[in-house]
Design an enzyme around this catalytic site. Sequence first.
Site, mmCIF file in Angstrom:
data_model
loop_
_atom_site.group_PDB
_atom_site.id
_atom_site.type_symbol
_atom_site.label_atom_id
_atom_site.label_comp_id
_atom_site.label_asym_id
_atom_site.label_seq_id
_atom_site.Cartn_x
_atom_site.Cartn_y
_atom_site.Cartn_z
ATOM 1 N N VAL A 8 -4.812 6.127 2.163
ATOM 2 C CA VAL A 8 -4.898 5.500 0.850
ATOM 3 C C VAL A 8 -4.567 6.558 -0.189
ATOM 4 O O VAL A 8 -4.649 7.761 0.068
ATOM 5 C CB VAL A 8 -6.292 4.903 0.573
ATOM 6 C CG1 VAL A 8 -6.552 3.706 1.467
ATOM 7 C CG2 VAL A 8 -7.377 5.948 0.741
ATOM 8 N N SER A 9 -4.204 6.104 -1.399
ATOM 9 C CA SER A 9 -3.734 7.026 -2.426
ATOM 10 C C SER A 9 -4.836 7.575 -3.313
ATOM 11 O O SER A 9 -4.698 8.646 -3.893
ATOM 12 C CB SER A 9 -2.676 6.337 -3.306
ATOM 13 O OG SER A 9 -1.570 5.946 -2.524
ATOM 14 N N THR A 10 -5.929 6.851 -3.457
ATOM 15 C CA THR A 10 -7.014 7.301 -4.327
ATOM 16 C C THR A 10 -8.355 7.085 -3.649
ATOM 17 O O THR A 10 -8.483 6.289 -2.709
ATOM 18 C CB THR A 10 -7.025 6.534 -5.668
ATOM 19 O OG1 THR A 10 -7.367 5.163 -5.412
ATOM 20 C CG2 THR A 10 -5.666 6.586 -6.343
ATOM 21 N N GLN A 13 -9.752 3.507 -3.436
ATOM 22 C CA GLN A 13 -9.293 2.582 -2.406
ATOM 23 C C GLN A 13 -10.059 2.824 -1.107
ATOM 24 O O GLN A 13 -10.538 3.928 -0.849
ATOM 25 C CB GLN A 13 -7.788 2.754 -2.177
ATOM 26 C CG GLN A 13 -6.934 2.393 -3.381
ATOM 27 C CD GLN A 13 -5.470 2.700 -3.136
ATOM 28 O OE1 GLN A 13 -5.107 3.775 -2.696
ATOM 29 N NE2 GLN A 13 -4.619 1.725 -3.434
ATOM 30 N N SER A 37 -4.703 10.727 -0.148
ATOM 31 C CA SER A 37 -3.821 11.659 -0.848
ATOM 32 C C SER A 37 -2.994 10.914 -1.878
ATOM 33 O O SER A 37 -2.422 9.867 -1.607
ATOM 34 C CB SER A 37 -2.890 12.366 0.137
ATOM 35 O OG SER A 37 -2.128 11.430 0.860
#
Length: 217
Positions: A8-10, A13, A37
Site C-alpha cells: 500500500v502507498s500510505t 491504507q 511505501s
Amino acid sequence: MIFGYARVSTTDQKLDRQIAALKEFVPEERNILTDTSSGNQFDRPGYNALVGTAHTTPLLREGDTLVITSIDRLGRNYQEIQAQWYRLTKELHVKIKVLDMPLLDTTGKDNLEGTLIADLVLQILSYVAEKERNSIRERQRQGIETAKAKGVHLGRPKTPFPKQWQSIYTAWKQGEITAVTAYKTLGLTKTTFYKLVKQYEGRKETEKSCTEINFHG
C-alpha cells in the site's frame, strides 16, 4: 515455493484485503511479504527480500511463484513495472500470478507460452499508459495556451501595489527616503517590497519599449 506480495502507498491504507486475497493462493501466510511505501519514498524492504539486493540473496528461486493482487504492486509506473517483470521472469526465472488480470499469469502448464502472452499484454498496457500520459500533457498544454490567449493569469496571483506606491517608490528612487522607511510605510516586508520594485520596473521598461516602437513606426 509460492510467495505473495502486498503493498500500500500510505499508512492510512490497509493491507488486509490484499492479504486475504493472497491467502487463497499462498499456502503459508509467513510467505506473504508486505510493504508500505509512497511514491516519494519507494523503499520496499519486503519486496527487496523477495528479489534480493546487491548484498542479500533473494527468497525467490527458479521455479517459485509470486502471487500479487494487481500488476501495479510491482512499481510506480509501467517502466518500473516492466523492469521488475523482466527481473522476475527472465533473471530469477520466477512464475507470476496476477489475481485481477488472468492474462498476466505465467503459471500454466506451458510456461513459455504463458510468459510470451503475459509479456505481450504488459507491453500493450505500457503503451496504453504512455499514450494516456501524453494525452494528459497535451490537454494541459492546450488548456494553458487557451487560458493565456484569454488573458488568464496562471500561477500564483501577483501581489497588488499599495495605494501610496507611486509616491513612496519615487521618493525612494530619488534618495529622499531609505528602503526600510519605504517598505515599512507601505506596510510591506522587505522581500515583498523588492519583488514589487522588480515587477514595477519591468512593467515600466515594457511600456517604454512599446512607446519607442510606436514612435518609430
